[in-house]
Design an enzyme around this catalytic site. Structure first.
Site, mmCIF file in Angstrom:
data_model
loop_
_atom_site.group_PDB
_atom_site.id
_atom_site.type_symbol
_atom_site.label_atom_id
_atom_site.label_comp_id
_atom_site.label_asym_id
_atom_site.label_seq_id
_atom_site.Cartn_x
_atom_site.Cartn_y
_atom_site.Cartn_z
ATOM 1 N N ASN A 50 0.872 -1.188 0.000
ATOM 2 C CA ASN A 50 0.000 0.000 0.000
ATOM 3 C C ASN A 50 0.902 1.228 0.000
ATOM 4 O O ASN A 50 1.553 1.519 0.996
ATOM 5 C CB ASN A 50 -0.886 -0.045 1.257
ATOM 6 C CG ASN A 50 -1.707 1.217 1.428
ATOM 7 O OD1 ASN A 50 -1.840 2.015 0.500
ATOM 8 N ND2 ASN A 50 -2.274 1.398 2.612
ATOM 9 N N LYS B 187 0.067 4.317 -0.210
ATOM 10 C CA LYS B 187 -0.552 5.497 0.432
ATOM 11 C C LYS B 187 -0.321 6.759 -0.398
ATOM 12 O O LYS B 187 -0.309 6.707 -1.620
ATOM 13 C CB LYS B 187 -0.010 5.650 1.861
ATOM 14 C CG LYS B 187 -0.101 4.366 2.672
ATOM 15 C CD LYS B 187 0.096 4.591 4.143
ATOM 16 C CE LYS B 187 0.198 3.255 4.844
ATOM 17 N NZ LYS B 187 0.078 3.365 6.288
ATOM 18 N N HIS C 200 -9.538 0.791 5.079
ATOM 19 C CA HIS C 200 -8.227 0.953 5.722
ATOM 20 C C HIS C 200 -8.391 1.843 6.953
ATOM 21 O O HIS C 200 -9.216 2.757 6.961
ATOM 22 C CB HIS C 200 -7.234 1.577 4.728
ATOM 23 C CG HIS C 200 -5.829 1.569 5.235
ATOM 24 N ND1 HIS C 200 -5.355 2.526 6.111
ATOM 25 C CD2 HIS C 200 -4.794 0.717 5.016
ATOM 26 C CE1 HIS C 200 -4.092 2.244 6.398
ATOM 27 N NE2 HIS C 200 -3.732 1.154 5.745
ATOM 28 N N GLU D 170 -6.812 4.256 8.040
ATOM 29 C CA GLU D 170 -6.687 5.709 7.800
ATOM 30 C C GLU D 170 -7.990 6.265 7.223
ATOM 31 O O GLU D 170 -8.358 7.404 7.491
ATOM 32 C CB GLU D 170 -5.472 5.977 6.888
ATOM 33 C CG GLU D 170 -4.175 5.789 7.672
ATOM 34 C CD GLU D 170 -3.000 5.257 6.868
ATOM 35 O OE1 GLU D 170 -3.006 5.329 5.629
ATOM 36 O OE2 GLU D 170 -2.047 4.747 7.506
ATOM 37 N N GLU E 174 -5.535 -5.531 10.424
ATOM 38 C CA GLU E 174 -4.512 -4.519 10.651
ATOM 39 C C GLU E 174 -4.780 -3.814 11.978
ATOM 40 O O GLU E 174 -5.592 -2.883 12.036
ATOM 41 C CB GLU E 174 -4.539 -3.480 9.527
ATOM 42 C CG GLU E 174 -4.245 -4.042 8.165
ATOM 43 C CD GLU E 174 -3.646 -2.985 7.256
ATOM 44 O OE1 GLU E 174 -2.501 -3.159 6.841
ATOM 45 O OE2 GLU E 174 -4.308 -1.968 7.003
ATOM 46 N N GLY F 281 2.243 1.745 10.752
ATOM 47 C CA GLY F 281 3.156 2.880 10.611
ATOM 48 C C GLY F 281 3.848 3.262 11.910
ATOM 49 O O GLY F 281 4.441 4.333 12.020
ATOM 50 N N SER G 294 3.302 -2.767 10.253
ATOM 51 C CA SER G 294 4.756 -2.804 10.391
ATOM 52 C C SER G 294 5.381 -4.144 9.988
ATOM 53 O O SER G 294 6.303 -4.630 10.648
ATOM 54 C CB SER G 294 5.158 -2.399 11.821
ATOM 55 O OG SER G 294 4.696 -1.081 12.092
ATOM 56 N N GLY H 210 2.836 -1.313 4.310
ATOM 57 C CA GLY H 210 2.898 0.113 4.000
ATOM 58 C C GLY H 210 4.332 0.554 3.769
ATOM 59 O O GLY H 210 4.897 0.413 2.684
ATOM 60 N N GLY H 211 4.968 1.058 4.831
ATOM 61 C CA GLY H 211 6.309 1.640 4.738
ATOM 62 C C GLY H 211 7.333 0.775 4.003
ATOM 63 O O GLY H 211 8.050 1.267 3.118
HETATM 64 C C1 PEP Z 1 -0.753 -0.198 5.929
HETATM 65 O O1 PEP Z 1 -0.650 0.877 5.369
HETATM 66 O O2 PEP Z 1 -1.737 -0.880 5.713
HETATM 67 C C2 PEP Z 1 0.319 -0.617 6.839
HETATM 68 C C3 PEP Z 1 0.196 -1.769 7.440
HETATM 69 O O3 PEP Z 1 1.393 0.230 7.008
HETATM 70 P P1 PEP Z 1 2.810 -0.148 7.719
HETATM 71 O O4 PEP Z 1 3.291 -1.423 7.087
HETATM 72 O O5 PEP Z 1 3.696 1.014 7.402
HETATM 73 O O6 PEP Z 1 2.533 -0.315 9.159
#
Ligand code: PEP
Length: 251
Positions: free
Chosen positions: A10, A12, A96, A98, A168, A174, A214, A235-236
């Site tokens: 993802n 973002k 999600h 966010e 999640e 994040g 993460s 994500g990251g």
């Molecule tokens: C996400 O954006 O769904 C996510 C899990 O981000 P991260 O891996 O950065 O925690």
């Protein structure tokens, strides 16, 4: 039936169009010859057409980070599932955290989005997860049950295996804090038991449940070794070709 693992990135609100195409090209190269797992990337809407073109000759699937439920309508700021298919995009991340917590999307609207995606043959990834406060109040299972049952309202048995669920925990997104493999497996098993109740065991056994929060090269192998973890939503660590490559090649 064996569930094919899905590693999903993802992106973002990161990357210019040029950077997104460069990363997508690297991801496609990472996936060469991989047949035992699926890989998906979700760029921004601005980059989505260029990214879909860049990976068109590879097995990489492209997803949107959100999607509406009608072919066309006066819905400022939204993208329809029909438009996604037209652009070569056949997956969409919905609900999600966010979207839920920053933009106030509730279970009703997320459910409409899920139904709309399914109507246009776009695979929805329905995200569920508790906040830290909800976990500390011992409300994790209640929150997950509500998000899952409301999010899947109206999804029939003939459609449910098209849906991907992503667990999640909000406190792990994040933040660098990952749920332990035991914490993640516990909730994944609970989600699967809910799916058995809502549908039936044979169908529940086919549904992929991803873990997100993460995920990194250092923890992906132990998370993926859990019996009910069928993939990762990243994500990251999906923003760098090298770390995503390692995650794609989890052992
Ligand atoms: C996400 O954006 O769904 C996510 C899990 O981000 P991260 O891996 O950065 O925690």
């Amino acid at each position: 039936m064996a569930r094919k693992p899905l590693i999903a990135g993802n992106w973002k609100m990161y990357l210019t169009v040029a950077d997104a195409v460069e990363l997508a090209t690297a991801v496609a190269a990472s996936c060469k010859g991989l047949t035992d797992r699926e890989v998906m990337i979700a760029p921004s809407f601005l980059a989505i057409v260029s990214v879909a073109e860049a990976v068109a000759d590879s097995p990489v699937r492209v997803a949107a980070q959100n999607g509406a439920w009608k072919k066309e309508a006066a819905l400022t700021g939204e993208i329809s599932p029909f438009m996604l298919i037209d652009a070569g995009v056949n997956m969409v991340i919905l609900g999600h955290s966010e979207r839920r917590h920053i933009f106030g999307e509730g279970n009703d609207i997320i459910n409409q989005r899920v139904l709309g995606a399914l109507e246009y043959k776009v695979t929805p990834i329905l995200c569920v997860g508790e906040t830290l406060d909800q976990r500390e109040q011992n409300n994790t299972f209640t929150v997950i049950e509500e998000q899952l049952t409301e999010g899947l309202k109206g999804v029939g048995a003939e459609q449910i295996t098209e849906v991907v669920i992503a667990y999640e925990p909000v406190w792990a997104i994040g933040t660098g804090k990952t749920a332990s493999k035991e914490q993640a497996q516990e909730v994944h098993a609970y989600i699967r038991s809910l799916l058995v109740t809502l549908y039936e065991k044979t169908l529940a056994d086919e549904i992929r449940i991803l873990y997100g929060g993460s995920v990194k090269p250092e923890n992906v192998d132990s998370l993926m070794a859990q019996p009910d973890i069928d993939g990762a939503l990243v994500g990251g660590a999906a923003l760098k070709a090298e770390s995503f490559d390692r995650i794609i090649h989890f052992k």
